[in-house]
Motif scaffolding. Structure first.
Motif, PDB file in Angstrom:
ATOM      1  N   PRO A  23      70.617  19.778  62.305  1.00  0.00           N
ATOM      2  CA  PRO A  23      69.300  19.681  62.345  1.00  0.00           C
ATOM      3  C   PRO A  23      68.822  20.848  63.613  1.00  0.00           C
ATOM      4  N   ALA A  24      69.771  21.157  64.415  1.00  0.00           N
ATOM      5  CA  ALA A  24      69.435  22.516  65.026  1.00  0.00           C
ATOM      6  C   ALA A  24      69.254  23.563  64.426  1.00  0.00           C
ATOM      7  N   LEU A  25      70.199  23.812  63.325  1.00  0.00           N
ATOM      8  CA  LEU A  25      70.089  25.005  62.412  1.00  0.00           C
ATOM      9  C   LEU A  25      68.888  24.711  61.676  1.00  0.00           C
ATOM     10  N   MET A  26      68.424  23.567  61.245  1.00  0.00           N
ATOM     11  CA  MET A  26      67.157  23.382  60.473  1.00  0.00           C
ATOM     12  C   MET A  26      66.057  23.808  61.276  1.00  0.00           C
ATOM     13  N   ILE A  27      65.869  23.607  62.418  1.00  0.00           N
ATOM     14  CA  ILE A  27      64.829  23.710  63.350  1.00  0.00           C
ATOM     15  C   ILE A  27      64.724  25.264  63.597  1.00  0.00           C
ATOM     16  N   LEU A  28      65.844  26.101  63.665  1.00  0.00           N
ATOM     17  CA  LEU A  28      65.710  27.434  63.977  1.00  0.00           C
ATOM     18  C   LEU A  28      65.297  28.133  62.632  1.00  0.00           C
ATOM     19  N   GLY A  29      65.754  27.564  61.493  1.00  0.00           N
ATOM     20  CA  GLY A  29      65.694  28.263  60.361  1.00  0.00           C
ATOM     21  C   GLY A  29      66.627  29.189  60.118  1.00  0.00           C
ATOM     22  N   LEU A  30      68.014  28.708  60.178  1.00  0.00           N
ATOM     23  CA  LEU A  30      68.977  29.505  60.052  1.00  0.00           C
ATOM     24  C   LEU A  30      70.039  28.772  59.010  1.00  0.00           C
ATOM     25  N   TRP A  31      70.409  29.210  57.932  1.00  0.00           N
ATOM     26  CA  TRP A  31      71.329  28.442  57.056  1.00  0.00           C
ATOM     27  C   TRP A  31      70.328  27.232  56.747  1.00  0.00           C
ATOM     28  N   THR A  32      69.302  27.261  56.510  1.00  0.00           N
ATOM     29  CA  THR A  32      68.393  26.021  56.316  1.00  0.00           C
ATOM     30  C   THR A  32      68.721  25.083  55.422  1.00  0.00           C
ATOM     31  N   ARG A  33      68.994  25.631  54.263  1.00  0.00           N
ATOM     32  CA  ARG A  33      69.295  24.888  52.679  1.00  0.00           C
ATOM     33  C   ARG A  33      70.626  24.325  53.066  1.00  0.00           C
ATOM     34  N   PRO A  34      71.819  24.888  53.484  1.00  0.00           N
ATOM     35  CA  PRO A  34      72.984  24.322  53.823  1.00  0.00           C
ATOM     36  C   PRO A  34      72.709  23.084  54.843  1.00  0.00           C
ATOM     37  N   ALA A  35      72.113  23.446  55.952  1.00  0.00           N
ATOM     38  CA  ALA A  35      72.174  22.482  56.994  1.00  0.00           C
ATOM     39  C   ALA A  35      71.219  21.142  56.542  1.00  0.00           C
ATOM     40  N   ALA A  36      70.242  21.327  55.721  1.00  0.00           N
ATOM     41  CA  ALA A  36      69.367  20.334  55.263  1.00  0.00           C
ATOM     42  C   ALA A  36      70.277  19.487  54.273  1.00  0.00           C
ATOM     43  N   ALA A  37      71.157  20.024  53.518  1.00  0.00           N
ATOM     44  CA  ALA A  37      72.178  19.475  52.746  1.00  0.00           C
ATOM     45  C   ALA A  37      73.191  18.572  53.651  1.00  0.00           C
ATOM     46  N   VAL A  38      73.662  18.798  54.491  1.00  0.00           N
ATOM     47  CA  VAL A  38      74.469  18.355  55.570  1.00  0.00           C
ATOM     48  C   VAL A  38      73.762  17.009  56.004  1.00  0.00           C
ATOM     49  N   VAL A  39      72.313  17.221  56.238  1.00  0.00           N
ATOM     50  CA  VAL A  39      71.547  16.009  56.805  1.00  0.00           C
ATOM     51  C   VAL A  39      71.580  15.173  55.795  1.00  0.00           C
ATOM     52  N   VAL A  40      71.246  15.521  54.552  1.00  0.00           N
ATOM     53  CA  VAL A  40      71.239  14.645  53.127  1.00  0.00           C
ATOM     54  C   VAL A  40      72.405  13.687  53.090  1.00  0.00           C
ATOM     55  N   ILE A  41      73.386  14.522  53.344  1.00  0.00           N
ATOM     56  CA  ILE A  41      74.804  13.571  53.168  1.00  0.00           C
ATOM     57  C   ILE A  41      75.043  12.742  54.154  1.00  0.00           C
ATOM     58  N   TYR A  76      58.648  31.637  58.559  1.00  0.00           N
ATOM     59  CA  TYR A  76      58.750  31.599  60.255  1.00  0.00           C
ATOM     60  C   TYR A  76      60.120  30.802  60.297  1.00  0.00           C
ATOM     61  N   ALA A  77      60.949  31.620  60.540  1.00  0.00           N
ATOM     62  CA  ALA A  77      62.239  31.133  60.713  1.00  0.00           C
ATOM     63  C   ALA A  77      63.346  32.369  61.469  1.00  0.00           C
ATOM     64  N   VAL A  78      64.377  31.904  62.154  1.00  0.00           N
ATOM     65  CA  VAL A  78      65.005  33.060  62.730  1.00  0.00           C
ATOM     66  C   VAL A  78      65.663  33.870  61.625  1.00  0.00           C
ATOM     67  N   ALA A  79      65.967  33.413  60.556  1.00  0.00           N
ATOM     68  CA  ALA A  79      66.430  34.233  59.463  1.00  0.00           C
ATOM     69  C   ALA A  79      65.362  34.761  58.563  1.00  0.00           C
ATOM     70  N   GLY A  80      64.046  34.459  58.842  1.00  0.00           N
ATOM     71  CA  GLY A  80      62.977  34.934  58.115  1.00  0.00           C
ATOM     72  C   GLY A  80      63.005  34.708  56.555  1.00  0.00           C
ATOM     73  N   LEU A  81      62.719  35.686  55.760  1.00  0.00           N
ATOM     74  CA  LEU A  81      62.965  35.519  54.270  1.00  0.00           C
ATOM     75  C   LEU A  81      64.315  35.843  53.806  1.00  0.00           C
ATOM     76  N   GLN A  82      65.092  35.953  54.703  1.00  0.00           N
ATOM     77  CA  GLN A  82      66.635  36.540  53.951  1.00  0.00           C
ATOM     78  C   GLN A  82      67.256  35.457  53.246  1.00  0.00           C
ATOM     79  N   ARG A  83      67.331  35.650  51.881  1.00  0.00           N
ATOM     80  CA  ARG A  83      67.736  34.538  50.957  1.00  0.00           C
ATOM     81  C   ARG A  83      68.995  34.051  51.562  1.00  0.00           C
ATOM     82  N   GLY A  84      69.970  34.982  51.787  1.00  0.00           N
ATOM     83  CA  GLY A  84      71.314  34.382  52.141  1.00  0.00           C
ATOM     84  C   GLY A  84      71.393  33.322  53.119  1.00  0.00           C
ATOM     85  N   LEU A  85      70.541  33.428  54.106  1.00  0.00           N
ATOM     86  CA  LEU A  85      70.568  32.615  55.383  1.00  0.00           C
ATOM     87  C   LEU A  85      69.361  31.423  55.019  1.00  0.00           C
ATOM     88  N   ASN A  86      68.848  31.422  54.198  1.00  0.00           N
ATOM     89  CA  ASN A  86      67.970  30.254  53.869  1.00  0.00           C
ATOM     90  C   ASN A  86      67.781  29.656  52.537  1.00  0.00           C
TER      91      ASN A  86
END
Length: 146
Positions: A72-90, A136-146
């Motif tokens: 959740p902290a990564l989701m809030i920051l917007g860093l590795w957002t998709r993998p972080a959200a997948a972890v929350v789903v699991i 609007y994320a720490v990683a911005g629009l960098q696809r590899g991190l989001n």
């Protein structure tokens, strides 16, 4: 409508989409993180016992810190957002299966689904996983991190 005004409209809509992604990921991330903070103070003992009761190694229970604090902290920051959200789903699927199976078809006395909060966490995180963090994320629009 001219091409220029159409392009401006598309830009405004894209910004609104990014604000919506920000609101969704921060709201879901904060709500799940609060559960994780609670577990930091009480420990994962309840989860460890529940896993052991199902014949699983209790040590797996410590992964709750990844699912309810780090992800959740990564989701809030917007860093590795998709993998972080997948972890929350699991994490939420495991929680539903371990703790809430008896409530899948239950309703509250007010007429709501007994698992509406868990459902909101699960499907909110799934939406973040599918949408990504947005601009609007720490990683911005960098696809590899989001």
């Amino acid at each position: 409508m001219s091409y220029a005004s159409s392009k401006t409209t598309d830009t405004v809509i894209a910004r609104h989409d990014d604000v919506g992604k920000l609101v969704l990921r921060v709201a879901v991330g904060m709500l799940v993180l609060l559960h994780g903070i609670s577990k930091l103070s009480t420990g994962p003992g309840f989860i460890v016992k529940m896993l052991q009761a199902h014949g699983l190694p209790g040590a797996i229970g410590y992964l709750v810190y990844i699912g309810e604090v780090l992800a959740p902290a990564l989701m809030i920051l917007g860093l590795w957002t998709r993998p972080a959200a997948a972890v929350v789903v699991i994490n939420m699927i495991v929680a539903l299966l371990l703790v809430h199976t008896g409530q899948f078809f239950a309703m509250t006395s007010q007429g709501g689904w007994a698992l509406e909060l868990q459902g909101l966490y699960l499907f909110g995180a799934l939406a973040v996983m599918l949408l990504g963090a947005g601009r609007y994320a720490v990683a911005g629009l960098q696809r590899g991190l989001n």
